[in-house]
Enzyme design. Structure first.
Site, PDB file in Angstrom:
ATOM      1  N   TYR A 106       0.742  -1.219  -0.147  1.00 45.07           N
ATOM      2  CA  TYR A 106       0.041   0.032   0.120  1.00 45.07           C
ATOM      3  C   TYR A 106       0.802   1.110  -0.010  1.00 45.07           C
ATOM      4  CZ  TYR A 106      -4.274  -2.618   1.077  1.00 45.07           C
ATOM      5  OH  TYR A 106      -5.247  -3.547   1.109  1.00 45.07           O
ATOM      6  N   TYR A 145      -0.280 -10.258  -0.263  1.00 47.55           N
ATOM      7  CA  TYR A 145       0.724  -9.721   0.676  1.00 47.55           C
ATOM      8  C   TYR A 145       0.469 -10.696   1.990  1.00 47.55           C
ATOM      9  CZ  TYR A 145      -2.977  -6.480   2.457  1.00 47.55           C
ATOM     10  OH  TYR A 145      -4.195  -5.951   2.983  1.00 47.55           O
ATOM     11  N   ARG A 155      -2.891 -12.391   2.654  1.00 48.62           N
ATOM     12  CA  ARG A 155      -4.124 -11.955   2.139  1.00 48.62           C
ATOM     13  C   ARG A 155      -4.024 -11.967   0.546  1.00 48.62           C
ATOM     14  NH1 ARG A 155      -7.503  -8.410   3.708  1.00 48.62           N
ATOM     15  NH2 ARG A 155      -8.709 -10.179   2.733  1.00 48.62           N
ATOM     16  N   HIS A 160     -10.428  -2.904  -1.495  1.00 48.23           N
ATOM     17  CA  HIS A 160     -11.198  -2.607  -0.658  1.00 48.23           C
ATOM     18  C   HIS A 160     -12.381  -1.363  -1.114  1.00 48.23           C
ATOM     19  CE1 HIS A 160      -9.029  -3.951   2.886  1.00 48.23           C
ATOM     20  NE2 HIS A 160      -7.937  -3.819   2.129  1.00 48.23           N
TER      21      HIS A 160
HETATM   22 FE   LIG Z   1      -5.859  -4.896   2.312  1.00 45.31          FE
END
Ligand SMILES: [Fe+3]
Lengths: 234, 206
Positions: A106, A145, A155, A160
């Site tokens: 991210y 990740y 994940r 999202h």
């Molecule tokens: Fe996430």
């Protein structure tokens, strides 16, 4: 008021069970006490009808940061409809999306993982559903990740999504998964939803290339804000 | 311009999953309910005030990077939504909605106008601000309702506040906390997401 003062209660099997193993925030941040039931008055039944002035849409292309600055990764389009509990389209909903880059990292100071940052990818966008409830984003497929200190939990690639429909009862924060990823079956967040059909509503559909007009992969994902077929909150 | 909790976030590995709102979503003024847009002039009618506080998690530490969404009536107790019978008289200069997020200390701030109370079928609702909390580890959202200390009598008659066990009611009444940067009165309330029964914030079914 003639309207019902409460929507049908959600089926608990469609709601994630907490805590999620290896995800300490699902303990630290969840009340130990059950939520109190309250009489519903107009304060709970109303909400902002249109947030387009406050949360300005128009940012539906995450793949192109600026002219000539393309993000790395597989180009995709994610689109679908925002629907209410009766399957009717919800027009004018604000849809916000955020995701990791193609390397699974991210663009966020909290994410200090040892994976590459893409200088051409921020990873968030905002749009508004049209009169037929449709929304869509151009972006890149996020990477998977690993979750630190979780005992080798990865994940799967996921996006999202936050939806603000008209009124406070039309609020959803969820995650969209990609069909066919082997990590889906062992994702602890997805598996926190007991009902298999509800889990399936978190996984996007793949559009065959002949159904897509451009040079990107197409995924279709409806967002159901309430009711028996609601998209689970994640 | 309103201050915004905007300190650098503490890197915490376990926070890298879950709703992880990008900071780039937030603009100065998102937390200001007195404007229809962050860069619009203040158009809401009524008396400005601040609602500030901290979001805390189990153990009393700050809940970093949580998102709070506020919804409240206008100064006359009306909502601009068809489920309010008087919605067409609601203040057109008041949106009633704002969003804030917590900084490294768990602090948040909203600027708004004092909401009016109203009479509902279930009783007289005291002036209040609905808050919903979204964040990593919170599946869905946590909904609660904040009351103000200046309206003790109305608070005592409020059907939602008085439906709580008596010892918990003070947990939803903000305290007077001086003035905000613009001189408007400030009220503060900490929200403890998980803790001892006597201190944990009461949340409502949503
Ligand atoms: Fe996430």
């Amino acid at each position: 008021m003639n309207q019902p003062d409460r929507f049908d209660p959600l089926d608990p099997a469609t709601q994630p069970v907490v805590p999620v193993p290896g995800y300490p925030n699902t303990i630290r941040r969840n009340p130990s006490r059950a939520a109190f039931r309250r009489v519903l008055t107009r304060t709970e039944l109303t909400g902002p009808l249109d947030l387009a002035e406050k949360l300005r849409p128009g940012d539906d292309n995450l793949a192109v940061l600026a002219p000539g600055r393309m993000a790395q990764g597989q180009l995709i389009h994610v689109g679908g409809r925002v629907l209410d509990e009766d399957g009717r389209p919800v027009a004018g909903a604000i849809v916000e999306l955020w995701q990791a880059n193609a390397g699974g990292r991210y663009f966020h100071p909290i994410d200090q993982r040892d994976a590459p940052l893409d200088p051409d990818f921020i990873g968030n966008g905002r749009t508004r559903s049209d009169d037929s409830g449709r929304y869509g984003f151009f972006t890149i497929k996020p990477g998977a990740y690993p979750v630190p200190d979780s005992g080798r939990w990865w994940r799967p690639p996921h996006i999202h999504i936050s939806v603000l429909g008209p009124g406070s009862l039309m609020r959803l924060v969820t995650q969209m998964y990609f069909p066919g990823d082997p990590l889906n079956a062992i994702d602890r967040i997805l598996n926190a939803v007991p009902d298999a059909a509800a889990r399936a509503r978190c996984i996007a559909g793949f559009l065959p290339p002949e159904a897509v007009e451009g040079d990107w992969q197409g995924f279709t994902h409806d967002l159901v804000l309430r009711g028996r077929h609601a998209t689970p909150p994640l | 311009m309103t201050p915004r909790p905007n300190a650098p976030l503490v890197p915490t590995a376990w926070a890298t999953i879950g709703p992880f709102f990008p900071q780039t979503f937030f603009r100065d003024g998102d937390n200001d309910l007195t404007r229809l847009a962050p860069d619009a002039p203040q158009t809401a009618q009524g008396r400005p005030f601040w609602l500030t506080g901290r979001v805390l998690q189990e153990g009393g530490g700050p809940c970093v990077n949580a998102v709070l969404e506020a919804w409240q009536a206008d100064a006359a107790g009306r909502f601009r939504h068809p489920r309010d019978p008087a919605w067409q008289q609601a203040d057109p200069g008041f949106l009633g909605w704002g969003r804030a997020w917590t900084d490294a200390e768990g602090c948040f701030a909203f600027r708004s106008i004092l909401p009016g109370g109203y009479q509902d079928a279930s009783g007289p609702r005291a002036p209040h601000i609905n808050l919903a909390i979204i964040g990593s580890g919170i599946m869905g959202r946590l909904a609660t309702c904040v009351f103000l200390p200046d309206f003790a009598e109305a608070n005592a008659a409020d059907p939602v506040l008085s439906s709580l066990p008596a010892p918990l009611r003070p947990l939803l009444v903000a305290r007077a906390d001086g003035q905000g940067p613009d001189g408007a009165p400030r009220f503060s309330l900490d929200l403890l997401l998980r803790g001892d029964a006597a201190e944990e914030t009461p949340f409502f079914e949503d």
